[in-house]
Each structure stands twice: as structure tokens, then as C-alpha cells.
Write a protein that holds these residues in place. Structure first.
Motif, PDB file in Angstrom:
ATOM      1  N   MET A  66       0.904  -0.991   0.174  1.00 20.95           N
ATOM      2  CA  MET A  66       0.118   0.103   0.139  1.00 20.95           C
ATOM      3  C   MET A  66       0.997   1.262  -0.212  1.00 20.95           C
ATOM      4  SD  MET A  66      -3.099   0.900   2.517  1.00 20.95           S
ATOM      5  CE  MET A  66      -3.695  -0.775   2.558  1.00 20.95           C
ATOM      6  N   ALA A  67       0.408   2.379  -0.573  1.00 22.28           N
ATOM      7  CA  ALA A  67       1.111   3.684  -0.691  1.00 22.28           C
ATOM      8  C   ALA A  67       1.153   4.128   0.761  1.00 22.28           C
ATOM      9  CB  ALA A  67       0.424   4.609  -1.481  1.00 22.28           C
ATOM     10  N   THR A  68       2.517   4.676   0.884  1.00 22.46           N
ATOM     11  CA  THR A  68       2.820   5.161   2.396  1.00 22.46           C
ATOM     12  C   THR A  68       3.142   6.635   1.985  1.00 22.46           C
ATOM     13  OG1 THR A  68       5.358   4.594   2.047  1.00 22.46           O
ATOM     14  CG2 THR A  68       3.889   3.178   3.154  1.00 22.46           C
ATOM     15  N   ARG A  69       2.900   7.517   3.257  1.00 20.19           N
ATOM     16  CA  ARG A  69       3.118   9.019   3.376  1.00 20.19           C
ATOM     17  C   ARG A  69       4.749   9.121   2.848  1.00 20.19           C
ATOM     18  NH1 ARG A  69       5.699  12.902   5.996  1.00 20.19           N
ATOM     19  NH2 ARG A  69       4.392  14.948   6.132  1.00 20.19           N
ATOM     20  N   GLU A  70       5.608   8.375   3.385  1.00 22.69           N
ATOM     21  CA  GLU A  70       7.132   8.591   3.158  1.00 22.69           C
ATOM     22  C   GLU A  70       7.553   8.283   1.550  1.00 22.69           C
ATOM     23  OE1 GLU A  70      11.457   7.169   4.692  1.00 22.69           O
ATOM     24  OE2 GLU A  70       9.732   6.285   5.138  1.00 22.69           O
ATOM     25  N   ALA A  71       6.959   7.162   1.136  1.00 19.56           N
ATOM     26  CA  ALA A  71       7.242   6.957  -0.220  1.00 19.56           C
ATOM     27  C   ALA A  71       6.472   7.814  -1.275  1.00 19.56           C
ATOM     28  CB  ALA A  71       6.731   5.476  -0.470  1.00 19.56           C
ATOM     29  N   LEU A  72       5.188   8.330  -1.040  1.00 19.60           N
ATOM     30  CA  LEU A  72       4.490   9.122  -1.951  1.00 19.60           C
ATOM     31  C   LEU A  72       5.388  10.485  -1.840  1.00 19.60           C
ATOM     32  CD1 LEU A  72       0.946   8.432  -0.753  1.00 19.60           C
ATOM     33  CD2 LEU A  72       2.032   7.755  -3.031  1.00 19.60           C
ATOM     34  N   TRP A  73       5.883  11.128  -0.885  1.00 21.91           N
ATOM     35  CA  TRP A  73       6.250  12.516  -0.754  1.00 21.91           C
ATOM     36  C   TRP A  73       7.796  12.001  -1.366  1.00 21.91           C
ATOM     37  CZ3 TRP A  73       4.771  17.168  -0.307  1.00 21.91           C
ATOM     38  CH2 TRP A  73       3.734  17.392   0.331  1.00 21.91           C
ATOM     39  N   GLY A  74       8.412  11.146  -1.194  1.00 20.17           N
ATOM     40  CA  GLY A  74       9.785  10.624  -1.727  1.00 20.17           C
ATOM     41  C   GLY A  74       9.587  10.598  -3.473  1.00 20.17           C
ATOM     42  N   TYR A  75       8.396  10.179  -3.966  1.00 22.43           N
ATOM     43  CA  TYR A  75       8.096  10.193  -5.235  1.00 22.43           C
ATOM     44  C   TYR A  75       8.195  11.709  -5.840  1.00 22.43           C
ATOM     45  CZ  TYR A  75       6.145   9.000  -9.698  1.00 22.43           C
ATOM     46  OH  TYR A  75       5.981   9.144 -11.267  1.00 22.43           O
ATOM     47  N   ARG A  76       7.413  12.511  -5.171  1.00 18.56           N
ATOM     48  CA  ARG A  76       7.138  13.893  -5.576  1.00 18.56           C
ATOM     49  C   ARG A  76       8.675  14.392  -5.333  1.00 18.56           C
ATOM     50  NH1 ARG A  76       8.752  18.337  -5.485  1.00 18.56           N
ATOM     51  NH2 ARG A  76       7.320  20.309  -5.187  1.00 18.56           N
ATOM     52  N   ALA A 126       4.543   6.082 -17.721  1.00 13.93           N
ATOM     53  CA  ALA A 126       4.043   7.040 -17.022  1.00 13.93           C
ATOM     54  C   ALA A 126       4.774   6.962 -15.463  1.00 13.93           C
ATOM     55  CB  ALA A 126       2.517   7.051 -16.921  1.00 13.93           C
ATOM     56  N   LEU A 127       4.892   5.824 -14.939  1.00 17.09           N
ATOM     57  CA  LEU A 127       5.535   5.767 -13.699  1.00 17.09           C
ATOM     58  C   LEU A 127       6.701   6.262 -13.440  1.00 17.09           C
ATOM     59  CD1 LEU A 127       4.123   2.286 -12.978  1.00 17.09           C
ATOM     60  CD2 LEU A 127       3.041   4.518 -11.796  1.00 17.09           C
ATOM     61  N   ARG A 128       7.596   6.128 -14.492  1.00 16.57           N
ATOM     62  CA  ARG A 128       8.773   6.586 -14.555  1.00 16.57           C
ATOM     63  C   ARG A 128       8.862   8.086 -14.706  1.00 16.57           C
ATOM     64  NH1 ARG A 128       9.857   2.580 -18.484  1.00 16.57           N
ATOM     65  NH2 ARG A 128      10.087   4.043 -20.073  1.00 16.57           N
ATOM     66  N   SER A 129       7.920   8.798 -15.178  1.00 11.80           N
ATOM     67  CA  SER A 129       7.735  10.054 -15.854  1.00 11.80           C
ATOM     68  C   SER A 129       7.267  11.325 -14.809  1.00 11.80           C
ATOM     69  CB  SER A 129       7.371  10.151 -17.166  1.00 11.80           C
ATOM     70  OG  SER A 129       7.902   9.207 -18.116  1.00 11.80           O
ATOM     71  N   GLY A 130       6.733  10.795 -13.716  1.00  9.13           N
ATOM     72  CA  GLY A 130       6.068  11.627 -12.952  1.00  9.13           C
ATOM     73  C   GLY A 130       4.532  11.444 -12.713  1.00  9.13           C
ATOM     74  N   VAL A 131       4.104  10.225 -13.051  1.00 10.40           N
ATOM     75  CA  VAL A 131       2.508   9.972 -12.766  1.00 10.40           C
ATOM     76  C   VAL A 131       2.549   8.602 -11.888  1.00 10.40           C
ATOM     77  CG1 VAL A 131       0.624   8.762 -13.850  1.00 10.40           C
ATOM     78  CG2 VAL A 131       1.643  10.644 -15.071  1.00 10.40           C
ATOM     79  N   ASN A 132       2.120   8.972 -10.537  1.00 13.20           N
ATOM     80  CA  ASN A 132       2.118   7.850  -9.568  1.00 13.20           C
ATOM     81  C   ASN A 132       0.472   7.558  -9.228  1.00 13.20           C
ATOM     82  OD1 ASN A 132       1.775  10.303  -7.956  1.00 13.20           O
ATOM     83  ND2 ASN A 132       2.826   9.337  -6.167  1.00 13.20           N
ATOM     84  N   ALA A 162       3.034  -3.998 -14.896  1.00 10.94           N
ATOM     85  CA  ALA A 162       3.801  -2.569 -14.832  1.00 10.94           C
ATOM     86  C   ALA A 162       4.406  -2.173 -13.635  1.00 10.94           C
ATOM     87  CB  ALA A 162       2.961  -1.624 -15.381  1.00 10.94           C
ATOM     88  N   LEU A 163       3.723  -2.381 -12.517  1.00 12.49           N
ATOM     89  CA  LEU A 163       4.021  -1.912 -11.308  1.00 12.49           C
ATOM     90  C   LEU A 163       5.256  -2.859 -10.880  1.00 12.49           C
ATOM     91  CD1 LEU A 163       0.611  -1.649  -9.269  1.00 12.49           C
ATOM     92  CD2 LEU A 163       2.552   0.189  -9.589  1.00 12.49           C
ATOM     93  N   ARG A 164       5.405  -4.078 -11.125  1.00 13.88           N
ATOM     94  CA  ARG A 164       6.193  -4.747 -10.815  1.00 13.88           C
ATOM     95  C   ARG A 164       7.598  -4.750 -11.647  1.00 13.88           C
ATOM     96  NH1 ARG A 164       2.158  -8.638 -10.177  1.00 13.88           N
ATOM     97  NH2 ARG A 164       2.281  -9.364 -12.250  1.00 13.88           N
ATOM     98  N   ASP A 165       7.390  -4.230 -12.951  1.00 11.52           N
ATOM     99  CA  ASP A 165       8.630  -3.840 -13.923  1.00 11.52           C
ATOM    100  C   ASP A 165       9.188  -2.660 -13.769  1.00 11.52           C
ATOM    101  OD1 ASP A 165       8.230  -6.698 -15.029  1.00 11.52           O
ATOM    102  OD2 ASP A 165       7.019  -5.955 -16.572  1.00 11.52           O
ATOM    103  N   ALA A 166       8.245  -1.598 -13.179  1.00 12.60           N
ATOM    104  CA  ALA A 166       8.859  -0.437 -13.273  1.00 12.60           C
ATOM    105  C   ALA A 166       9.900  -0.184 -11.989  1.00 12.60           C
ATOM    106  CB  ALA A 166       7.622   0.567 -12.894  1.00 12.60           C
ATOM    107  N   PRO A 167      11.022   0.792 -12.173  1.00 13.34           N
ATOM    108  CA  PRO A 167      11.913   0.874 -11.376  1.00 13.34           C
ATOM    109  C   PRO A 167      11.488   1.966 -10.210  1.00 13.34           C
ATOM    110  CG  PRO A 167      12.329   2.389 -13.269  1.00 13.34           C
ATOM    111  CD  PRO A 167      11.121   1.525 -13.407  1.00 13.34           C
ATOM    112  N   LEU A 168      10.603   1.494  -9.490  1.00 11.99           N
ATOM    113  CA  LEU A 168      10.206   2.166  -8.237  1.00 11.99           C
ATOM    114  C   LEU A 168       9.435   1.303  -7.247  1.00 11.99           C
ATOM    115  CD1 LEU A 168       7.237   4.578  -9.174  1.00 11.99           C
ATOM    116  CD2 LEU A 168       7.822   2.556 -10.336  1.00 11.99           C
ATOM    117  N   ASP A 169       9.228   2.154  -5.917  1.00 15.79           N
ATOM    118  CA  ASP A 169       8.547   1.126  -5.077  1.00 15.79           C
ATOM    119  C   ASP A 169       7.087   1.239  -5.376  1.00 15.79           C
ATOM    120  OD1 ASP A 169      10.955   0.593  -3.752  1.00 15.79           O
ATOM    121  OD2 ASP A 169      10.929   2.169  -2.466  1.00 15.79           O
ATOM    122  N   ARG A 170       6.484   0.039  -5.099  1.00  7.66           N
ATOM    123  CA  ARG A 170       4.793   0.153  -5.081  1.00  7.66           C
ATOM    124  C   ARG A 170       4.478   1.094  -4.224  1.00  7.66           C
ATOM    125  NH1 ARG A 170       0.620   1.166  -3.957  1.00  7.66           N
ATOM    126  NH2 ARG A 170      -1.389  -0.544  -3.654  1.00  7.66           N
TER     127      ARG A 170
END
Length: 370
Positions: free
Chosen positions: A1-11, A58-64, A84-92
């Protein structure tokens, strides 16, 4: 599940690459105000591959923010989102994943006899009762929604989704009274409150096409005030506190379908509001509900020159008609994220780039309708 720390980290990965308010509050953190939808496309391997590549880009480019549903593309859309979520280079945990339950899904392809398929796959095994069906293809009983959620988690390959929508509850108005539909929603919310407590969903919502934007006397109208009241009752019934998990509404909104902003058809959340009814967007904003827009560029119809009225088009920032149409949806007060579906990488880049332009301010947006 998305977390505060990871969502802000993505931003924070993108710094100032996007315009102001591109990332907006949602759930425990923030989400991109451009989201990727997965509704359109044939249920074929070729579309699977193109969709997977587009979602990864999209996930690599700024769409989360990724939106799907159990029935989209005969159930294939959820599988592709999971891949796509499993293949993308970012945390779920840095991605908000939303899905929906309500329409009975096919399994990979459209059957030659849909009625027989529903009977054999859903009615005879006892997953749904014929009396619970609307238009032969929609149900929202607690048992069916929980079944749908479990199958969605399996197809996505996830332990939890961040938002689970009850999909087009207004469909049930074809076969039962408005009061009965509200009762059914409350029962559905109670089931989703239990799944929220179990950690299977972060929050839940209601995804609609007509319900919240048509006139109050319309056959497919549902009251946001009553829906919220039923969520509050569900939260109180399930406990352990009186909070509730209703967090979002999804509805169509674009320059050609602006009813959610222009039509005052909902009783205001504040008691004794002297100004009378408010729009769906105003209600959601005052009630603290996130609004996710579907059909944000009219499923492509607004992505051509001249589709947006010239006087409106002139007020919007963006290099292409699609970007300006998308920025109209993102500019509406109360909107958290605007969905656009595509399987074309160039269109993904174009849509993401819309976020590098600032949206209209509230006063400028209001002026469009004066």
C-alpha cells in the motif's frame, strides 16, 4: 500500500520539474494530478503490451496514480497494471493504485454468449443472486464486492489497493428504488470498512458516470450528502472509532461535460447553509473528499484543434489541444487528479508534460463560465 514517506519521496524525485500544485494531497501523502487510466482498448495481447509500456513510462515520468477496474478490457487491465508495477523501477508504496468493483467481469475475452457466461460463472456458483443484478451485469452486494476485491488483488498481484471504488452504483436504479440503493451502498461500505481494518484497502470511494452530475430529479441521480451519511454510518457501525474510509469520488469532467462544476444539485455538507444546493465539486471539497476526473479529454475527442471553444482555449496553458483540455480538468476547484488513458508512448509524454504548465487559479476558472 502507498505510504506517506514513499509518496512524498516520489514527489521529491521530480523537484520543480512540474508546475505548481501538480502533486496534490491524497490519502497519506500526495498524488500526481495527471493519472493514467486503463479503460479503453481491445482485450488482446497487442494492447496488453502497449498498455504495459505506457503505464511503465508514466510511472517513470511523474505519474504515480493508476486507475483500473475489474471489468476493464475483460479483466486484462488489472493484470497489465500489476505487471507494470512490478517492472517499473520504483517502489510500489510510491504509487496510488485504484480499482473498482460492481460490473461482473469477463475472463480475458468477451464470451460468445454473455448471458450464459454470467449464469454459469456467477449465478450457478452462488457468487451473485439473479435478484441482485441490474441490467444483467451489475451487482453491489457485500459478498460480491468482497469477491471482486479478492479477484482484483489476485490479478494485480498486490496485497492491498489504495482505493477501491463501488463502480457506477446508479446502475442499480434501473431495478430498485433510490432508498434501496442507498441501503445497498451502506451495506457495501460496511464490508469495505472491514476490509480497510484488515489492511486490504487504504480507502474506498464511489466511481460514477451520471449519479453526481445529473439533475436531482434525474432517474440516475444520487445525493452526495446521503452517500456520505451512509459512509459515516458504516464507519460508526464497524468501528473501532467513528471515522470512515470514504475518501474519493470519481466522475466525468471536461470542458464539454462540466456539470459537476456548473450544476448545483447537492445539499451542502454544512448544516443550515443559506446559499442552497452546491455543485458536486463544491460538496466534495467542503466534505474533504478527493475528486478524480474521468474522460478528462473526452476519451480523445478534445485532443484536436478546435474541439475546445476558442475563448476557453485561449485561457489555458499548454502546447497542444490535449494538454490544454487536460489542464482545464486539472484547474477545476476541488479536483485532485485527472485521468487519461492511452497506449501510445508519445501521448503519455504529452499528457505528463501538461503538468509542467500551471493550472488556472480559482478566479480564472470561475471566469470561464461568466
Amino acid at each position: 500500500m502507498a505510504t506517506r514517506e514513499a509518496l512524498w519521496g516520489y514527489r521529491n524525485r521530480f523537484g520543480d520539474a512540474f508546475g505548481r500544485t501538480y502533486f496534490r494531497r491524497f490519502g497519506p501523502g500526495v498524488v500526481s494530478s495527471v493519472g493514467i487510466g486503463t479503460y479503453l482498448g481491445d482485450p488482446t495481447p497487442a494492447v496488453d503490451e502497449a498498455s504495459r509500456e505506457s503505464i511503465e513510462l508514466a510511472l517513470r515520468s511523474g505519474v504515480n496514480h493508476v486507475d483500473t477496474a475489474a471489468n476493464y478490457r475483460c479483466g486484462r487491465a488489472e493484470r497489465v497494471v500489476g505487471e507494470a508495477l512490478r517492472d517499473a523501477p520504483l517502489d510500489r508504496e510510491s504509487v496510488v493504485v485504484a480499482t473498482k468493483g460492481g460490473f461482473l467481469p469477463f475472463d480475458g475475452e468477451r464470451p460468445s454468449d454473455p448471458s450464459a457466461y454470467v449464469r454459469e460463472r456467477f449465478v450457478e456458483p452462488g457468487i451473485v443472486d439473479p435478484d441482485d443484478l441490474a441490467n444483467g451485469a451489475h451487482a453491489m452486494t457485500p459478498d460480491f464486492l468482497e469477491w471482486s476485491l479478492d479477484r482484483s488483488l489476485d490479478r494485480l498481484g498486490l496485497d492491498a489497493v489504495d482505493c477501491f471504488y463501488v463502480h457506477n452504483p446508479e446502475t442499480q436504479l434501473a431495478v430498485r428504488s433510490r432508498g434501496d440503493v442507498y441501503d445497498a451502498l451502506e451495506a457495501a461500505f460496511e464490508a469495505l470498512e472491514r476490509r480497510r481494518a484488515a489492511g486490504d484497502v487504504g480507502a474506498y470511494g464511489v466511481a460514477t458516470w451520471d449519479a453526481f452530475r445529473v439533475a436531482e430529479d434525474g432517474d440516475r441521480y444520487l445525493s452526495l450528502a446521503e452517500v456520505l451519511s451512509r459512509a459515516e454510518a458504516a464507519g460508526e457501525a464497524v468501528g473501532p472509532d467513528d471515522d470512515h474510509g470514504l475518501a474519493a469520488v470519481q466522475l466525468p469532467f471536461n470542458v464539454a461535460m462540466a456539470d459537476a462544476f456548473t450544476r448545483r444539485n447537492h445539499r451542502a455538507p454544512s448544516e443550515g447553509d443559506a446559499d442552497g444546493p452546491v455543485s458536486a465539486l463544491s460538496f466534495a471539497h467542503e466534505a474533504g473528499l478527493s475528486v478524480v476526473t474521468s474522460a478528462s479529454i473526452g476519451q480523445g475527442d478534445l485532443a484536436v484543434e478546435g474541439a475546445v471553444p476558442p475563448d476557453v482555449d485561449a485561457t489555458l496553458a499548454g502546447e497542444t489541444p490535449a494538454q490544454r483540455a487536460l489542464n482545464f480538468a486539472r484547474s477545476a476547484p476541488g479536483v485532485t487528479s485527472s485521468l487519461v488513458g492511452t497506449t501510445d508512448p508519445d501521448h503519455v509524454r504529452e499528457n505528463v508534460a501538461a503538468g509542467t504548465f500551471d493550472p488556472l487559479g480559482a478566479s480564472a476558472f470561475d471566469a470561464v463560465f461568466e
